[in-house]
Design a protein around this motif. Structure first.
Motif, PDB file in Angstrom:
ATOM      1  N   ALA A   1      -7.260  -9.078   9.766  1.00 49.17           N
ATOM      2  CA  ALA A   1      -7.265 -10.092  10.827  1.00 49.17           C
ATOM      3  C   ALA A   1      -6.258 -11.199  10.574  1.00 49.17           C
ATOM      4  CB  ALA A   1      -8.663 -10.680  11.020  1.00 49.17           C
ATOM      5  N   MET A   2      -5.227 -10.907   9.808  1.00 47.65           N
ATOM      6  CA  MET A   2      -4.109 -11.815   9.548  1.00 47.65           C
ATOM      7  C   MET A   2      -4.472 -13.000   8.652  1.00 47.65           C
ATOM      8  SD  MET A   2      -1.918 -10.163  11.445  1.00 47.65           S
ATOM      9  CE  MET A   2      -0.503 -11.252  11.524  1.00 47.65           C
ATOM     10  N   VAL A   3      -5.737 -13.092   8.203  1.00 44.99           N
ATOM     11  CA  VAL A   3      -6.136 -14.316   7.505  1.00 44.99           C
ATOM     12  C   VAL A   3      -6.760 -14.089   6.134  1.00 44.99           C
ATOM     13  CG1 VAL A   3      -6.459 -15.613   9.650  1.00 44.99           C
ATOM     14  CG2 VAL A   3      -8.392 -14.352   8.661  1.00 44.99           C
ATOM     15  N   THR A   4      -7.183 -12.880   5.830  1.00 45.92           N
ATOM     16  CA  THR A   4      -7.854 -12.666   4.550  1.00 45.92           C
ATOM     17  C   THR A   4      -7.525 -11.268   4.027  1.00 45.92           C
ATOM     18  OG1 THR A   4      -9.982 -12.824   3.402  1.00 45.92           O
ATOM     19  CG2 THR A   4      -9.971 -11.686   5.511  1.00 45.92           C
ATOM     20  N   ASN A   5      -7.888 -11.011   2.775  1.00 41.93           N
ATOM     21  CA  ASN A   5      -7.630  -9.705   2.179  1.00 41.93           C
ATOM     22  C   ASN A   5      -8.926  -8.916   2.004  1.00 41.93           C
ATOM     23  OD1 ASN A   5      -4.789  -9.939   1.771  1.00 41.93           O
ATOM     24  ND2 ASN A   5      -5.162 -11.242  -0.010  1.00 41.93           N
ATOM     25  N   VAL A   6      -8.844  -7.624   2.245  1.00 44.13           N
ATOM     26  CA  VAL A   6      -9.938  -6.703   1.929  1.00 44.13           C
ATOM     27  C   VAL A   6      -9.492  -5.857   0.747  1.00 44.13           C
ATOM     28  CG1 VAL A   6     -11.224  -4.677   2.707  1.00 44.13           C
ATOM     29  CG2 VAL A   6     -10.926  -6.623   4.231  1.00 44.13           C
TER      30      VAL A   6
ATOM     31  N   THR B   1       2.151  -1.333  -6.599  1.00 42.45           N
ATOM     32  CA  THR B   1       3.275  -1.154  -5.701  1.00 42.45           C
ATOM     33  C   THR B   1       2.811  -1.408  -4.280  1.00 42.45           C
ATOM     34  OG1 THR B   1       5.086   0.351  -5.100  1.00 42.45           O
ATOM     35  CG2 THR B   1       2.883   1.319  -5.284  1.00 42.45           C
ATOM     36  N   ASP B   2       3.724  -1.770  -3.401  1.00 40.70           N
ATOM     37  CA  ASP B   2       3.413  -1.982  -1.982  1.00 40.70           C
ATOM     38  C   ASP B   2       3.927  -0.801  -1.172  1.00 40.70           C
ATOM     39  OD1 ASP B   2       2.267  -4.456  -2.459  1.00 40.70           O
ATOM     40  OD2 ASP B   2       4.145  -5.545  -2.140  1.00 40.70           O
ATOM     41  N   ILE B   3       3.123  -0.376  -0.223  1.00 40.86           N
ATOM     42  CA  ILE B   3       3.544   0.677   0.709  1.00 40.86           C
ATOM     43  C   ILE B   3       3.292   0.213   2.136  1.00 40.86           C
ATOM     44  CG2 ILE B   3       2.971   2.481  -0.977  1.00 40.86           C
ATOM     45  CD1 ILE B   3       0.560   3.200   0.856  1.00 40.86           C
ATOM     46  N   LEU B   4       3.911   0.900   3.073  1.00 38.70           N
ATOM     47  CA  LEU B   4       3.579   0.759   4.486  1.00 38.70           C
ATOM     48  C   LEU B   4       2.730   1.969   4.852  1.00 38.70           C
ATOM     49  CD1 LEU B   4       6.999  -0.385   6.009  1.00 38.70           C
ATOM     50  CD2 LEU B   4       5.048  -1.809   5.298  1.00 38.70           C
ATOM     51  N   ARG B   5       1.481   1.732   5.230  1.00 36.65           N
ATOM     52  CA  ARG B   5       0.572   2.850   5.487  1.00 36.65           C
ATOM     53  C   ARG B   5       1.061   3.715   6.640  1.00 36.65           C
ATOM     54  NH1 ARG B   5      -3.318   1.507   9.569  1.00 36.65           N
ATOM     55  NH2 ARG B   5      -3.141  -0.633  10.284  1.00 36.65           N
ATOM     56  N   SER B   6       1.817   3.124   7.561  1.00 37.16           N
ATOM     57  CA  SER B   6       2.328   3.898   8.690  1.00 37.16           C
ATOM     58  C   SER B   6       3.288   4.993   8.235  1.00 37.16           C
ATOM     59  CB  SER B   6       3.028   2.979   9.697  1.00 37.16           C
ATOM     60  OG  SER B   6       4.104   2.283   9.083  1.00 37.16           O
ATOM     61  N   ASP B   7       3.915   4.826   7.068  1.00 38.82           N
ATOM     62  CA  ASP B   7       4.807   5.853   6.541  1.00 38.82           C
ATOM     63  C   ASP B   7       4.052   7.141   6.227  1.00 38.82           C
ATOM     64  OD1 ASP B   7       7.013   4.234   6.739  1.00 38.82           O
ATOM     65  OD2 ASP B   7       7.027   3.640   4.617  1.00 38.82           O
ATOM     66  N   TRP B   8       2.741   7.024   6.022  1.00 35.23           N
ATOM     67  CA  TRP B   8       1.907   8.197   5.736  1.00 35.23           C
ATOM     68  C   TRP B   8       0.993   8.543   6.917  1.00 35.23           C
ATOM     69  CZ3 TRP B   8       3.908   5.285   1.882  1.00 35.23           C
ATOM     70  CH2 TRP B   8       4.441   5.962   0.775  1.00 35.23           C
ATOM     71  N   GLY B   9       1.342   8.051   8.094  1.00 35.82           N
ATOM     72  CA  GLY B   9       0.605   8.419   9.295  1.00 35.82           C
ATOM     73  C   GLY B   9      -0.687   7.660   9.508  1.00 35.82           C
ATOM     74  N   LEU B  10      -0.927   6.603   8.756  1.00 36.33           N
ATOM     75  CA  LEU B  10      -2.136   5.781   8.926  1.00 36.33           C
ATOM     76  C   LEU B  10      -1.791   4.630   9.869  1.00 36.33           C
ATOM     77  CD1 LEU B  10      -3.249   5.709   5.182  1.00 36.33           C
ATOM     78  CD2 LEU B  10      -4.049   7.236   6.985  1.00 36.33           C
ATOM     79  N   THR B  11      -1.912   4.864  11.146  1.00 39.29           N
ATOM     80  CA  THR B  11      -1.384   3.924  12.133  1.00 39.29           C
ATOM     81  C   THR B  11      -2.442   3.212  12.961  1.00 39.29           C
ATOM     82  OG1 THR B  11      -1.143   5.757  13.721  1.00 39.29           O
ATOM     83  CG2 THR B  11       0.773   5.218  12.339  1.00 39.29           C
ATOM     84  N   TRP B  12      -3.727   3.539  12.774  1.00 41.71           N
ATOM     85  CA  TRP B  12      -4.752   2.902  13.610  1.00 41.71           C
ATOM     86  C   TRP B  12      -4.697   1.386  13.484  1.00 41.71           C
ATOM     87  CZ3 TRP B  12      -8.591  -0.631  13.086  1.00 41.71           C
ATOM     88  CH2 TRP B  12      -9.496  -0.755  14.162  1.00 41.71           C
ATOM     89  N   ASN B  13      -4.897   0.700  14.622  1.00 39.45           N
ATOM     90  CA  ASN B  13      -4.964  -0.760  14.616  1.00 39.45           C
ATOM     91  C   ASN B  13      -5.606  -1.235  15.906  1.00 39.45           C
ATOM     92  OD1 ASN B  13      -4.530  -3.226  13.275  1.00 39.45           O
ATOM     93  ND2 ASN B  13      -2.524  -2.500  12.578  1.00 39.45           N
ATOM     94  N   ALA B  14      -5.858  -2.521  15.950  1.00 37.74           N
ATOM     95  CA  ALA B  14      -6.386  -3.164  17.155  1.00 37.74           C
ATOM     96  C   ALA B  14      -5.789  -4.561  17.233  1.00 37.74           C
ATOM     97  CB  ALA B  14      -7.915  -3.240  17.107  1.00 37.74           C
ATOM     98  N   ALA B  15      -5.497  -4.978  18.451  1.00 32.43           N
ATOM     99  CA  ALA B  15      -4.876  -6.287  18.648  1.00 32.43           C
ATOM    100  C   ALA B  15      -5.913  -7.396  18.609  1.00 32.43           C
ATOM    101  CB  ALA B  15      -4.135  -6.316  19.982  1.00 32.43           C
ATOM    102  N   LEU B  16      -5.499  -8.560  18.109  1.00 34.52           N
ATOM    103  CA  LEU B  16      -6.347  -9.747  18.100  1.00 34.52           C
ATOM    104  C   LEU B  16      -6.052 -10.598  19.322  1.00 34.52           C
ATOM    105  CD1 LEU B  16      -5.837 -10.735  14.352  1.00 34.52           C
ATOM    106  CD2 LEU B  16      -7.860  -9.635  15.337  1.00 34.52           C
ATOM    107  N   GLU B  17      -7.064 -11.274  19.842  1.00 32.08           N
ATOM    108  CA  GLU B  17      -6.883 -12.130  21.011  1.00 32.08           C
ATOM    109  C   GLU B  17      -5.899 -13.256  20.719  1.00 32.08           C
ATOM    110  OE1 GLU B  17     -10.555 -13.586  22.463  1.00 32.08           O
ATOM    111  OE2 GLU B  17     -11.349 -11.613  23.013  1.00 32.08           O
ATOM    112  N   THR B  18      -5.856 -13.689  19.473  1.00 39.40           N
ATOM    113  CA  THR B  18      -4.976 -14.797  19.093  1.00 39.40           C
ATOM    114  C   THR B  18      -3.596 -14.324  18.660  1.00 39.40           C
ATOM    115  OG1 THR B  18      -5.939 -14.691  16.871  1.00 39.40           O
ATOM    116  CG2 THR B  18      -6.871 -16.293  18.408  1.00 39.40           C
TER     117      THR B  18
END
Length: 208
Positions: free
Chosen positions: A53-58, A170-187
């Motif tokens: 949600a752009m504000v915290t880490n899981v 290391t850092d990765i972009l999950r979309s590079d491995w086909g993990l693309t699910w997301n949802a937009a925030l109202e803000t």
């Protein structure tokens, strides 16, 4: 995994003659670590951190994993590493979230039960730091991945097991491995960031 390479200081008083090939003496203590090792899952962790949600880490981890190392202290370039991670063992501390991660929106654990890493090369970065490069496979996608590691040393535990340890990330972009699910925030922004930090804290036991 070239975890046991050490650079030696240049000999400025007895420099090698021009045109000669320099050699590096093998440290007997490092050469003695040569052998096959099994990763000890009870004392190792493979985890991840992702922005929510752009504000915290899981933070989460994979409880069920196994792997082997072939370490060559005399010729580190011949060392190898192999890790298998069971996707269904993902644990973020929230059952509903873990279920979502196992679903087709993310890992699709039923169809693709394993995440794997197979090393292909290694490089010495200085001090006790190394960079391991290999192939990471998630779902049906295989891509190269580099991991910076710190070698934590070796020791004999109270049960007589010879152990080696290292940690890295290391850092990765999950979309590079086909993990693309997301949802937009109202803000503005999205629920789950594309960037994911992978962490490795490994203890491995030398095999007889």
């Amino acid at each position: 995994m070239a975890l046991f390479t050490r650079r030696t200081k240049e000999n400025t008083t007895n420099a090698a003659p021009a045109g000669s090939v320099a050699t590096v003496a093998v440290d007997p203590a490092l050469a003695a670590l040569t052998g096959d090792y099994a990763i000890d899952p009870a004392h190792s962790s493979i985890g991840f951190t992702v922005r929510h949600a752009m504000v915290t880490n899981v933070r989460g981890s994979f409880a069920d994993h196994e792997g082997t190392l072939r370490l060559d202290g005399s010729d580190p370039a011949r060392s190898t590493a192999s890790i298998d991670v069971k996707i269904a063992s993902v644990d973020t501390g929230i059952a509903d979230r873990d279920g979502h991660l196992r679903s087709g929106d993310f890992f699709d654990a039923e169809t693709f039960p394993l995440m794997t890493f197979r090393s292909t090369e290694a490089a010495f970065l200085g001090g006790d730091t190394y960079r391991i490069t290999g192939d990471l496979t998630i779902k049906d996608v295989t891509r190269p991945l580099s991991i910076d590691l710190e070698f934590n040393g070796s020791a004999t535990d109270p049960y007589g097991n010879q152990r080696v340890g290292f940690e890295g990330s290391t850092d990765i972009l999950r979309s590079d491995w086909g993990l693309t699910w997301n949802a937009a925030l109202e803000t503005g922004g999205v629920v789950v960031s594309d960037k994911v930090k992978l962490t490795f804290d490994i203890s491995a036991i030398k095999q007889a």
